[in-house]
Design a protein around this motif. Structure first.
Motif, PDB file in Angstrom:
ATOM      1  N   PRO A 102       0.833  -1.205   0.000  1.00 44.82           N
ATOM      2  CA  PRO A 102       0.000   0.000   0.000  1.00 44.82           C
ATOM      3  C   PRO A 102       0.865   1.251   0.000  1.00 44.82           C
ATOM      4  O   PRO A 102       2.024   1.221   0.445  1.00 44.82           O
ATOM      5  CB  PRO A 102      -0.802  -0.119   1.299  1.00 44.82           C
ATOM      6  N   GLU A 103       0.299   2.341  -0.507  1.00 51.01           N
ATOM      7  CA  GLU A 103       1.034   3.599  -0.533  1.00 51.01           C
ATOM      8  C   GLU A 103       0.075   4.762  -0.319  1.00 51.01           C
ATOM      9  O   GLU A 103      -1.128   4.647  -0.567  1.00 51.01           O
ATOM     10  CB  GLU A 103       1.784   3.770  -1.852  1.00 51.01           C
ATOM     11  N   VAL A 104       0.620   5.860   0.159  1.00 52.19           N
ATOM     12  CA  VAL A 104      -0.189   7.044   0.437  1.00 52.19           C
ATOM     13  C   VAL A 104       0.511   8.257  -0.159  1.00 52.19           C
ATOM     14  O   VAL A 104       1.750   8.305  -0.225  1.00 52.19           O
ATOM     15  CB  VAL A 104      -0.410   7.222   1.961  1.00 52.19           C
ATOM     16  N   TYR A 105      -0.290   9.244  -0.600  1.00 55.47           N
ATOM     17  CA  TYR A 105       0.297  10.465  -1.156  1.00 55.47           C
ATOM     18  C   TYR A 105       0.333  11.522  -0.067  1.00 55.47           C
ATOM     19  O   TYR A 105      -0.689  11.820   0.557  1.00 55.47           O
ATOM     20  CB  TYR A 105      -0.531  10.960  -2.346  1.00 55.47           C
ATOM     21  N   ASN A 106       1.510  12.083   0.202  1.00 56.05           N
ATOM     22  CA  ASN A 106       1.672  13.010   1.325  1.00 56.05           C
ATOM     23  C   ASN A 106       1.542  14.481   0.933  1.00 56.05           C
ATOM     24  O   ASN A 106       1.808  15.372   1.735  1.00 56.05           O
ATOM     25  CB  ASN A 106       3.016  12.787   2.022  1.00 56.05           C
ATOM     26  N   GLY A 107       1.152  14.718  -0.316  1.00 57.63           N
ATOM     27  CA  GLY A 107       1.043  16.082  -0.794  1.00 57.63           C
ATOM     28  C   GLY A 107       2.192  16.452  -1.703  1.00 57.63           C
ATOM     29  O   GLY A 107       2.132  17.432  -2.443  1.00 57.63           O
ATOM     30  N   THR A 108       3.266  15.652  -1.655  1.00 59.04           N
ATOM     31  CA  THR A 108       4.437  15.879  -2.498  1.00 59.04           C
ATOM     32  C   THR A 108       4.784  14.648  -3.332  1.00 59.04           C
ATOM     33  O   THR A 108       5.106  14.753  -4.513  1.00 59.04           O
ATOM     34  CB  THR A 108       5.667  16.251  -1.646  1.00 59.04           C
ATOM     35  N   ALA A 109       4.727  13.487  -2.715  1.00 54.85           N
ATOM     36  CA  ALA A 109       5.110  12.251  -3.396  1.00 54.85           C
ATOM     37  C   ALA A 109       4.370  11.063  -2.792  1.00 54.85           C
ATOM     38  O   ALA A 109       3.823  11.139  -1.693  1.00 54.85           O
ATOM     39  CB  ALA A 109       6.614  12.045  -3.295  1.00 54.85           C
ATOM     40  N   TRP A 110       4.362   9.957  -3.548  1.00 53.22           N
ATOM     41  CA  TRP A 110       3.805   8.710  -3.046  1.00 53.22           C
ATOM     42  C   TRP A 110       4.834   8.033  -2.160  1.00 53.22           C
ATOM     43  O   TRP A 110       6.022   8.034  -2.469  1.00 53.22           O
ATOM     44  CB  TRP A 110       3.432   7.780  -4.208  1.00 53.22           C
ATOM     45  N   GLY A 111       4.404   7.437  -1.064  1.00 53.41           N
ATOM     46  CA  GLY A 111       5.319   6.754  -0.167  1.00 53.41           C
ATOM     47  C   GLY A 111       4.646   5.575   0.510  1.00 53.41           C
ATOM     48  O   GLY A 111       3.419   5.420   0.469  1.00 53.41           O
ATOM     49  N   SER A 112       5.443   4.742   1.133  1.00 54.23           N
ATOM     50  CA  SER A 112       4.920   3.559   1.815  1.00 54.23           C
ATOM     51  C   SER A 112       4.066   3.946   3.020  1.00 54.23           C
ATOM     52  O   SER A 112       4.258   4.992   3.628  1.00 54.23           O
ATOM     53  CB  SER A 112       6.073   2.667   2.287  1.00 54.23           C
ATOM     54  N   VAL A 113       3.143   3.079   3.328  1.00 59.37           N
ATOM     55  CA  VAL A 113       2.303   3.278   4.514  1.00 59.37           C
ATOM     56  C   VAL A 113       2.964   2.575   5.689  1.00 59.37           C
ATOM     57  O   VAL A 113       3.226   1.380   5.639  1.00 59.37           O
ATOM     58  CB  VAL A 113       0.891   2.695   4.292  1.00 59.37           C
ATOM     59  N   GLY A 114       3.209   3.287   6.753  1.00 64.58           N
ATOM     60  CA  GLY A 114       3.807   2.676   7.934  1.00 64.58           C
ATOM     61  C   GLY A 114       5.313   2.567   7.839  1.00 64.58           C
ATOM     62  O   GLY A 114       6.052   3.096   8.636  1.00 64.58           O
ATOM     63  N   GLY A 115       5.818   1.946   6.820  1.00 66.21           N
ATOM     64  CA  GLY A 115       7.269   1.833   6.600  1.00 66.21           C
ATOM     65  C   GLY A 115       7.937   0.844   7.461  1.00 66.21           C
ATOM     66  O   GLY A 115       8.502   0.116   7.193  1.00 66.21           O
ATOM     67  N   GLY A 116       7.703   0.244   8.430  1.00 63.71           N
ATOM     68  CA  GLY A 116       8.502  -0.511   9.367  1.00 63.71           C
ATOM     69  C   GLY A 116       9.300  -1.666   8.797  1.00 63.71           C
ATOM     70  O   GLY A 116       9.374  -1.855   7.612  1.00 63.71           O
ATOM     71  N   ALA A 117       9.931  -2.381   9.657  1.00 64.62           N
ATOM     72  CA  ALA A 117      10.781  -3.499   9.245  1.00 64.62           C
ATOM     73  C   ALA A 117       9.934  -4.712   8.890  1.00 64.62           C
ATOM     74  O   ALA A 117       8.784  -4.829   9.279  1.00 64.62           O
ATOM     75  CB  ALA A 117      11.748  -3.849  10.379  1.00 64.62           C
ATOM     76  N   THR A 118      10.569  -5.632   8.133  1.00 57.85           N
ATOM     77  CA  THR A 118       9.880  -6.852   7.731  1.00 57.85           C
ATOM     78  C   THR A 118      10.805  -8.039   7.956  1.00 57.85           C
ATOM     79  O   THR A 118      11.923  -7.893   8.438  1.00 57.85           O
ATOM     80  CB  THR A 118       9.455  -6.766   6.247  1.00 57.85           C
ATOM     81  N   GLY A 119      10.336  -9.227   7.611  1.00 57.55           N
ATOM     82  CA  GLY A 119      11.135 -10.435   7.788  1.00 57.55           C
ATOM     83  C   GLY A 119      10.271 -11.669   7.633  1.00 57.55           C
ATOM     84  O   GLY A 119       9.073 -11.567   7.365  1.00 57.55           O
ATOM     85  N   GLY A 120      10.875 -12.858   7.834  1.00 59.54           N
ATOM     86  CA  GLY A 120      10.124 -14.097   7.719  1.00 59.54           C
ATOM     87  C   GLY A 120       9.207 -14.304   8.915  1.00 59.54           C
ATOM     88  O   GLY A 120       9.521 -13.902  10.032  1.00 59.54           O
ATOM     89  N   GLY A 121       8.037 -14.900   8.663  1.00 62.46           N
ATOM     90  CA  GLY A 121       7.095 -15.142   9.746  1.00 62.46           C
ATOM     91  C   GLY A 121       6.663 -13.836  10.380  1.00 62.46           C
ATOM     92  O   GLY A 121       6.222 -12.912   9.709  1.00 62.46           O
TER      93      GLY A 121
END
Length: 200
Positions: A132-151
């Protein structure tokens, strides 16, 4: 007493006891005026309509609004091929905007190339990036952004290796990326005064 006219349609009301030779013509003109309201192509005389409490207005054909249209109350019912819903949540489910009362909200979906002209607050699912992505008024960016991994791990913070669109790091913000980073030709990265971009 002379002839009078009705308030709304201006129909002629022949003078009582008079209009001996003209009342028929006047009545026929009135009937043509009333009949004109109900032209089949919808171009009849414009009139106001008030549907009183407890009454129902049924439209068997199409219904178009050339001006403003407002609804009051807490229920809008649509039947006969419509949603058939009597609550806002049920209507959204029937329209495919939600998967269920306690399910998920269905967001617009499309590729990076199909992004609409951005307005701050726009939310969509990017099928090219699979997130998912959101527009902040300047550019499109990730929602939340946090880290990821297996499981259920949240270990890896990932970033792309290519900058393909102009971007400005806002005043009061810093940014970091893990290289190598390739910047496409003609693309500019603007670092606001007092801000930093660190590439590891």
């Amino acid at each position: 007493m002379a002839d009078t006219t009705t308030t709304n349609l201006g129909l002629t009301k022949p003078e009582i006891g008079a209009s001996t030779d003209t009342w028929g013509t006047k009545i026929n003109t009135d009937l043509d005026t009333v009949d004109g309201i109900f032209k089949a192509d919808g171009t009849g005389t414009s009139v106001g309509l008030n549907v009183g409490s407890g009454k129902v207005l049924e439209v068997g054909g199409s219904f178009s609004v050339g001006g403003s249209f407002s609804l009051t109350g807490d229920q809008v019912q649509v039947a006969e091929g419509g949603t058939g819903a009597t609550t806002a949540i049920a209507a959204l489910v029937a329209l495919g905007e939600r998967t269920g009362t306690t399910g998920a909200l269905v967001t617009p979906t499309g590729t990076t190339g199909e992004r609409p002209t951005g307005v701050a607050g726009y939310l969509r699912f990017n099928t090219t990036l699979a997130k998912p992505e959101v527009y902040n008024g300047t550019a499109w960016g990730s929602v939340g952004g946090g880290a990821t991994g297996g499981g259920s791990d949240e270990v890896f913070v990932e970033n792309s290796q290519a900058v393909t669109a102009n971007y400005t790091i806002p005043v009061g913000k810093n940014a970091s990326s893990v290289g190598p980073i390739t910047i496409s030709g003609g693309v500019a990265i603007t670092i606001s005064t007092g801000s930093r971009w660190v590439v590891l």
